[in-house]
Write a protein that holds these residues in place. Structure first.
Motif, PDB file in Angstrom:
ATOM      1  N   LYS A  41       6.194   4.234  15.147  1.00 35.29           N
ATOM      2  CA  LYS A  41       6.382   5.673  15.264  1.00 35.29           C
ATOM      3  C   LYS A  41       7.858   5.999  15.406  1.00 35.29           C
ATOM      4  O   LYS A  41       8.585   5.363  16.162  1.00 35.29           O
ATOM      5  CB  LYS A  41       5.623   6.204  16.485  1.00 35.29           C
ATOM      6  CG  LYS A  41       5.810   7.689  16.736  1.00 35.29           C
ATOM      7  CD  LYS A  41       5.108   8.113  18.021  1.00 35.29           C
ATOM      8  CE  LYS A  41       5.358   9.577  18.346  1.00 35.29           C
ATOM      9  NZ  LYS A  41       4.709   9.970  19.633  1.00 35.29           N
ATOM     10  N   LYS A  42       8.312   7.025  14.685  1.00 37.37           N
ATOM     11  CA  LYS A  42       9.712   7.419  14.744  1.00 37.37           C
ATOM     12  C   LYS A  42      10.028   8.042  16.096  1.00 37.37           C
ATOM     13  O   LYS A  42       9.328   8.922  16.587  1.00 37.37           O
ATOM     14  CB  LYS A  42      10.031   8.413  13.627  1.00 37.37           C
ATOM     15  CG  LYS A  42      11.487   8.850  13.586  1.00 37.37           C
ATOM     16  CD  LYS A  42      11.756   9.803  12.435  1.00 37.37           C
ATOM     17  CE  LYS A  42      13.200  10.292  12.436  1.00 37.37           C
ATOM     18  NZ  LYS A  42      13.473  11.213  11.300  1.00 37.37           N
ATOM     19  N   GLU A  61       0.824  -1.184   0.000  1.00 40.15           N
ATOM     20  CA  GLU A  61       0.000   0.000   0.000  1.00 40.15           C
ATOM     21  C   GLU A  61       0.864   1.241   0.000  1.00 40.15           C
ATOM     22  O   GLU A  61       2.020   1.230   0.429  1.00 40.15           O
ATOM     23  CB  GLU A  61      -0.906   0.008   1.237  1.00 40.15           C
ATOM     24  CG  GLU A  61      -1.987  -1.055   1.192  1.00 40.15           C
ATOM     25  CD  GLU A  61      -2.824  -1.054   2.448  1.00 40.15           C
ATOM     26  OE1 GLU A  61      -3.578  -2.006   2.645  1.00 40.15           O
ATOM     27  OE2 GLU A  61      -2.706  -0.084   3.216  1.00 40.15           O
ATOM     28  N   GLY A  62       0.305   2.349  -0.455  1.00 39.14           N
ATOM     29  CA  GLY A  62       1.057   3.595  -0.483  1.00 39.14           C
ATOM     30  C   GLY A  62       1.015   4.285   0.848  1.00 39.14           C
ATOM     31  O   GLY A  62       0.761   3.692   1.876  1.00 39.14           O
ATOM     32  N   GLY A  63       1.262   5.591   0.834  1.00 42.72           N
ATOM     33  CA  GLY A  63       1.221   6.371   2.070  1.00 42.72           C
ATOM     34  C   GLY A  63       2.601   6.723   2.539  1.00 42.72           C
ATOM     35  O   GLY A  63       3.606   6.340   1.954  1.00 42.72           O
ATOM     36  N   SER A  64       2.677   7.485   3.609  1.00 44.51           N
ATOM     37  CA  SER A  64       3.952   7.913   4.166  1.00 44.51           C
ATOM     38  C   SER A  64       3.810   8.046   5.665  1.00 44.51           C
ATOM     39  O   SER A  64       2.739   8.330   6.179  1.00 44.51           O
ATOM     40  CB  SER A  64       4.375   9.255   3.570  1.00 44.51           C
ATOM     41  OG  SER A  64       5.517   9.766   4.219  1.00 44.51           O
ATOM     42  N   ASP A  65       4.915   7.792   6.374  1.00 40.06           N
ATOM     43  CA  ASP A  65       4.885   7.951   7.825  1.00 40.06           C
ATOM     44  C   ASP A  65       5.351   9.330   8.245  1.00 40.06           C
ATOM     45  O   ASP A  65       5.523   9.596   9.416  1.00 40.06           O
ATOM     46  CB  ASP A  65       5.753   6.871   8.496  1.00 40.06           C
ATOM     47  CG  ASP A  65       7.219   7.038   8.177  1.00 40.06           C
ATOM     48  OD1 ASP A  65       7.555   7.879   7.328  1.00 40.06           O
ATOM     49  OD2 ASP A  65       8.036   6.336   8.789  1.00 40.06           O
ATOM     50  N   GLY A  66       5.572  10.203   7.274  1.00 41.52           N
ATOM     51  CA  GLY A  66       6.006  11.550   7.585  1.00 41.52           C
ATOM     52  C   GLY A  66       7.493  11.670   7.791  1.00 41.52           C
ATOM     53  O   GLY A  66       8.017  12.740   8.053  1.00 41.52           O
TER      54      GLY A  66
END
Length: 498
Positions: A203-204, A44-49
């Protein structure tokens, strides 16, 4: 405490890359996870920022093959969830992040195997999931430890994926990338490595450069990320350790004094060392230190504890009375100066003192961090006791076999008799109710190591299983109390026994 349990040792990792692939074939093809939709989620696409692709999973419980092995004491008979083994053998590699188990897929969608040897009792949980000569595209899968449901997938380009710790021992994953700048004809070729840390939800947490050495063995390179410890970057130079918080704050210095000082950090164990003293480098809000490592003075080497926030020393073994039975001098001769720090909890510190040089007998002693200088409790032990996850029990392997005691006061729960096979303790279950260990097989060798596995009730010594093999000792997730292991059929996760 990391590093204080006897099972924390590691086999040399297998390096992954174009050349290594041709020799060892590390990437094993694995079909899509049955019932999890993992193939779709991973793409899936998207980004975690943070510049990495990310996707949330569908939340369905994992449903793989049924478990066919023997009953594992302390765990349910049937697996709560599983992943299938690939046709070519092997099982998916895993990193234990507490509430989450982390898996990785390569660019072709195949699960990666563990990057370290597993199945031997002296090996602790896997720490390095992936290690390559050059960065590769991977998809990291964060799966719920209880159900196997895919909570998040994260697209990364990395040459190493390993487990580390954030503040207060919280598990984290370090995703590392190295880059080499070639010489321009005058300058030396240089390599830089950076690790990004994520928590169990993906989470980073932060990022930091990793240490670089001119010459490193493959094993040392693999564990560079371990120099990110408890949310600090650890640097070692000239018998001095420096601790720089990754998320900002004051750098602290761990020094060693004395002409035989050898202040070093053992990243796989999380231990700092003096000359004959050991301590967890960081435990809670404190860090270790060492003083008076010398061959010309009779004052014993001291292990100290300082506050991470203020840098102030709050405790020293040189300022308390050693427990009864420990001799540092006798008739002018040095007897022993070996001292270990084991645990810090509830305003108290658990220490271990060697009775005299060369002795296998140690005395464990509790002291108040800000109280009396005499021990509040002391009792016989060994150099490296095996603690239950909660810390309330420990198993000590003696020449006569195993002894299990309460950690708080040393009360002996049981000890092996002279007519019993000596049990070498390997691992407690997550709730501390079961102790797995090995004995030397005398009549029917169970496996190649000629060991057989015995599981006993940790409080009574009652035998719960006597014919397991070493690769049937499960690992335990301390957060959920679930257990897990790998067989030829796949990877299996079990709920605790009801």
């Amino acid at each position: 405490m990391a590093g204080m349990n006897g099972d924390i040792r590691y086999a040399a990792p297998r390096r992954r890359g174009a050349m290594a692939m041709g020799v060892t074939g590390l990437v094993l093809s694995l079909g899509l996870l049955t019932g999890c939709g993992s193939g779709d989620a991973a793409n899936e696409g998207g980004s975690d920022g943070n510049g990495n692709g990310a996707a949330s999973g569908g939340g369905k419980a994992a449903a793989g093959p049924a478990y066919k092995g023997p009953q594992l004491p302390g765990l349910a008979r049937q697996a709560a969830w599983s992943l299938p083994a690939p046709d070519g053998g092997g099982t998916p590699g895993v990193l234990d992040l507490g509430e989450t188990l982390l898996f990785a897929k390569d660019a072709d969608g195949a699960y990666l195997p563990d990057n370290e040897a597993q199945g031997e009792p002296e090996n602790a949980k896997n720490r390095v999931l992936f290690f390559a000569d050059e960065p590769e595209n991977l998809v990291l899968e964060f799966r719920d430890a209880k159900t196997g449901a895919l909570r998040k997938s994260l697209k990364v380009k990395t040459d190493m994926v390993s487990v580390t710790t954030w503040h207060d021992g919280v598990p984290a994953v370090a995703v590392s990338t190295s880059a080499t700048a070639e010489s321009d004809g005058l300058t030396e070729e240089s390599t830089t490595s950076t690790a990004t840390l994520y928590d169990a939800t993906g989470k980073k947490l932060g990022a930091s450069q990793l240490p670089q050495e001119d010459e490193q063995s493959t094993e040392e390179q693999t564990y560079d990320a371990a120099y990110l410890f408890e949310g600090y970057r650890v640097a070692v130079a000239d018998n001095t350790l420096t601790l720089t918080p990754i998320d900002g704050g004051t750098t602290r210095t761990v020094g060693c004094t004395g002409n035989q000082a050898d202040c070093s950090f053992l990243p796989k164990e999380g231990l700092a060392t003096g000359q004959s003293t050991y301590a967890p480098l960081i435990t809670g809000t404190y860090y270790a230190g060492f003083e008076n490592a010398t061959g010309y003075e009779y004052d014993p080497e001291q292990v100290t504890l300082s506050d991470l926030t203020t840098g102030a020393k709050v405790w020293s073994s040189g300022e308390v009375t050693p427990p009864q039975g420990v001799k540092f001098q006798e008739d002018g001769d040095r007897m022993s100066e070996a001292t270990r720090m084991l645990r810090v909890e509830d305003g108290k510190i658990l220490t271990a003192w060697q009775t005299q040089a060369g002795s296998g007998t140690w005395i464990d002693a509790w002291y108040d961090l800000k109280g009396a200088k005499t021990a509040t409790a002391s009792y016989p032990s060994v150099e490296e006791p095996l603690f239950a996850p909660s810390g309330d029990l420990f198993a000590a392997a003696t020449d006569s076999g195993t002894v299990v005691r309460q950690t708080a006061d040393g009360k002996q729960l049981w000890a092996q008799g002279t007519n019993e096979k000596a049990l070498a303790p390997v691992r407690f279950s997550a709730d501390g109710s079961v102790l797995y260990g090995t004995t030397d097989a005398t009549d029917n060798g169970i496996d190649d190591d000629n060991h057989t596995v015995v599981a006993v009730d940790a409080h009574t010594k009652k035998v719960l299983a006597k014919d397991l093999t070493t690769d049937q000792i499960p690992y335990f997730n301390d957060t959920t109390k679930y257990g897990y292991l790998s067989t030829d059929d796949g990877f299996f996760v079990f709920a605790p026994a009801s």
